[in-house]
Design an enzyme around this catalytic site. Structure first.
Site, mmCIF file in Angstrom:
data_model
loop_
_atom_site.group_PDB
_atom_site.id
_atom_site.type_symbol
_atom_site.label_atom_id
_atom_site.label_comp_id
_atom_site.label_asym_id
_atom_site.label_seq_id
_atom_site.Cartn_x
_atom_site.Cartn_y
_atom_site.Cartn_z
ATOM 1 N N PRO A 17 0.787 -1.224 0.000
ATOM 2 C CA PRO A 17 0.000 0.000 0.000
ATOM 3 C C PRO A 17 0.822 1.277 0.000
ATOM 4 O O PRO A 17 1.854 1.358 0.670
ATOM 5 C CB PRO A 17 -0.830 -0.102 1.291
ATOM 6 C CG PRO A 17 -0.214 -1.193 2.094
ATOM 7 C CD PRO A 17 0.465 -2.102 1.127
ATOM 8 N N ASN A 18 0.343 2.222 -0.765
ATOM 9 C CA ASN A 18 0.887 3.596 -0.847
ATOM 10 C C ASN A 18 2.193 3.711 -1.639
ATOM 11 O O ASN A 18 2.686 4.812 -1.855
ATOM 12 C CB ASN A 18 1.087 4.197 0.555
ATOM 13 C CG ASN A 18 -0.189 4.222 1.357
ATOM 14 O OD1 ASN A 18 -1.193 4.736 0.870
ATOM 15 N ND2 ASN A 18 -0.197 3.639 2.537
ATOM 16 N N ARG A 25 5.372 11.030 -2.154
ATOM 17 C CA ARG A 25 5.060 10.735 -0.758
ATOM 18 C C ARG A 25 6.305 10.873 0.108
ATOM 19 O O ARG A 25 7.284 10.156 -0.101
ATOM 20 C CB ARG A 25 4.560 9.294 -0.714
ATOM 21 C CG ARG A 25 4.341 8.738 0.653
ATOM 22 C CD ARG A 25 4.175 7.220 0.573
ATOM 23 N NE ARG A 25 3.963 6.699 1.902
ATOM 24 C CZ ARG A 25 4.257 5.457 2.270
ATOM 25 N NH1 ARG A 25 4.758 4.617 1.399
ATOM 26 N NH2 ARG A 25 4.045 5.074 3.488
ATOM 27 N N TYR A 30 11.474 8.725 1.562
ATOM 28 C CA TYR A 30 11.458 7.686 0.535
ATOM 29 C C TYR A 30 12.147 8.086 -0.768
ATOM 30 O O TYR A 30 12.247 7.270 -1.674
ATOM 31 C CB TYR A 30 10.007 7.260 0.258
ATOM 32 C CG TYR A 30 9.316 6.692 1.478
ATOM 33 C CD1 TYR A 30 9.787 5.525 2.082
ATOM 34 C CD2 TYR A 30 8.211 7.324 2.047
ATOM 35 C CE1 TYR A 30 9.177 5.005 3.209
ATOM 36 C CE2 TYR A 30 7.578 6.807 3.170
ATOM 37 C CZ TYR A 30 8.073 5.651 3.745
ATOM 38 O OH TYR A 30 7.461 5.123 4.862
ATOM 39 N N ASN A 81 8.181 -5.535 -0.851
ATOM 40 C CA ASN A 81 8.088 -4.352 -0.009
ATOM 41 C C ASN A 81 6.607 -4.212 0.312
ATOM 42 O O ASN A 81 5.828 -3.699 -0.499
ATOM 43 C CB ASN A 81 8.603 -3.099 -0.712
ATOM 44 C CG ASN A 81 8.564 -1.885 0.215
ATOM 45 O OD1 ASN A 81 7.994 -1.951 1.308
ATOM 46 N ND2 ASN A 81 9.149 -0.784 -0.218
ATOM 47 N N ALA A 84 3.256 -0.659 4.938
ATOM 48 C CA ALA A 84 2.816 -0.791 6.334
ATOM 49 C C ALA A 84 2.323 -2.194 6.667
ATOM 50 O O ALA A 84 2.355 -2.604 7.838
ATOM 51 C CB ALA A 84 1.725 0.244 6.630
ATOM 52 N N GLU A 105 12.686 -9.614 1.956
ATOM 53 C CA GLU A 105 11.914 -8.462 2.438
ATOM 54 C C GLU A 105 12.676 -7.194 2.085
ATOM 55 O O GLU A 105 13.902 -7.124 2.235
ATOM 56 C CB GLU A 105 11.734 -8.559 3.959
ATOM 57 C CG GLU A 105 10.965 -7.374 4.530
ATOM 58 C CD GLU A 105 10.802 -7.445 6.052
ATOM 59 O OE1 GLU A 105 11.330 -8.387 6.677
ATOM 60 O OE2 GLU A 105 10.166 -6.528 6.584
ATOM 61 N N HIS A 107 12.695 -2.755 2.127
ATOM 62 C CA HIS A 107 12.191 -1.426 2.496
ATOM 63 C C HIS A 107 13.160 -0.387 1.970
ATOM 64 O O HIS A 107 14.386 -0.577 2.056
ATOM 65 C CB HIS A 107 12.091 -1.262 4.021
ATOM 66 C CG HIS A 107 11.196 -2.265 4.649
ATOM 67 N ND1 HIS A 107 9.826 -2.159 4.600
ATOM 68 C CD2 HIS A 107 11.461 -3.406 5.316
ATOM 69 C CE1 HIS A 107 9.297 -3.201 5.217
ATOM 70 N NE2 HIS A 107 10.268 -3.971 5.655
ATOM 71 N N ARG A 114 13.066 4.023 12.823
ATOM 72 C CA ARG A 114 11.905 4.920 12.777
ATOM 73 C C ARG A 114 10.988 4.687 13.979
ATOM 74 O O ARG A 114 11.446 4.264 15.015
ATOM 75 C CB ARG A 114 11.201 4.739 11.416
ATOM 76 C CG ARG A 114 12.137 5.102 10.245
ATOM 77 C CD ARG A 114 11.464 4.939 8.907
ATOM 78 N NE ARG A 114 10.315 5.845 8.778
ATOM 79 C CZ ARG A 114 9.386 5.718 7.835
ATOM 80 N NH1 ARG A 114 9.476 4.734 6.942
ATOM 81 N NH2 ARG A 114 8.370 6.558 7.774
HETATM 82 C C1 DQA Z 1 8.402 1.039 3.811
HETATM 83 C C2 DQA Z 1 8.480 1.193 5.339
HETATM 84 C C3 DQA Z 1 7.114 0.988 5.985
HETATM 85 O O1 DQA Z 1 7.219 1.165 7.394
HETATM 86 C C4 DQA Z 1 6.124 1.992 5.444
HETATM 87 O O2 DQA Z 1 4.837 1.757 5.993
HETATM 88 C C5 DQA Z 1 6.081 2.029 3.957
HETATM 89 C C6 DQA Z 1 7.337 1.955 3.213
HETATM 90 C C7 DQA Z 1 9.741 1.363 3.125
HETATM 91 O O3 DQA Z 1 9.901 1.011 1.963
HETATM 92 O O4 DQA Z 1 10.613 2.002 3.727
HETATM 93 O O5 DQA Z 1 5.028 2.194 3.355
HETATM 94 O O6 DQA Z 1 8.078 -0.310 3.528
#
Ligand code: DQA
Length: 152
Positions: A17-18, A25, A30, A81, A84, A105, A107, A114
């Site tokens: 998501p997002n 964003r 990011y 990725n 959240a 995994e 990120h 964080r």
């Molecule tokens: C994320 C880190 C997550 O905590 C966050 O909710 C994201 C992006 C990252 O790529 O750093 O949406 O996965």
């Protein structure tokens, strides 16, 4: 059978998501690259190791779980990725636990540095490894790691 020796092997890249908002964003966290920029670099890194890359972005856990199910028996690895959902997506955890290939995994940021709620990953226990905190390098590093774990 997880790989077709005749053609390129498959890696599945999942974005949660997002992540379609990357570039706009919170760029201070990011970066300014868009998701398609990350995916293009990941596809190039995959191709350099003889893998085809299939990418899906979804805001819903359902779609991500279904993508993991479709990867079973078809893909050699999944790079995920989960945004959240990484911190509370237990059905994604369970789907990945039922995937027989390599799981990496990913990120862009370093969740461990964080807010406390980002410190727990529910993907971590079912992943072979973690790439976090490398910003725009992350997607290609994660794909490279998955490809080498599969091939080496
Ligand atoms: C994320 C880190 C997550 O905590 C966050 O909710 C994201 C992006 C990252 O790529 O750093 O949406 O996965």
């Amino acid at each position: 059978m997880v790989s077709d020796q005749e053609g390129p092997r498959l890696l599945v890249l999942l974005s949660g998501p997002n992540l379609q908002l990357l570039g706009e964003r919170q760029p201070e966290i990011y970066g300014r690259d868009r998701l398609q920029d990350h995916v293009a670099r990941a596809a190039k890194a995959a191709a350099a190791r003889g893998f085809e890359l299939e990418h899906l972005q979804a805001d819903s856990e359902k779609e991500l779980v279904e993508a993991v199910h479709r990867s079973r028996g078809r893909a050699a690895g999944i790079v995920v990725n989960a945004g959240a959902l990484s911190h509370y997506g237990w059905s994604l955890h369970d789907a990945l636990a039922a995937f027989e290939g390599v799981v990496v995994e990913l990120h862009l940021s370093n969740p461990a540095a964080r807010e406390p709620w980002r410190h727990r990953s529910v993907i971590g226990p079912v992943a072979d490894g973690l790439v976090a905190g490398f910003g725009s390098l992350g997607y290609e590093l994660a794909v490279e790691a998955a490809a080498r774990l599969i091939s080496d």
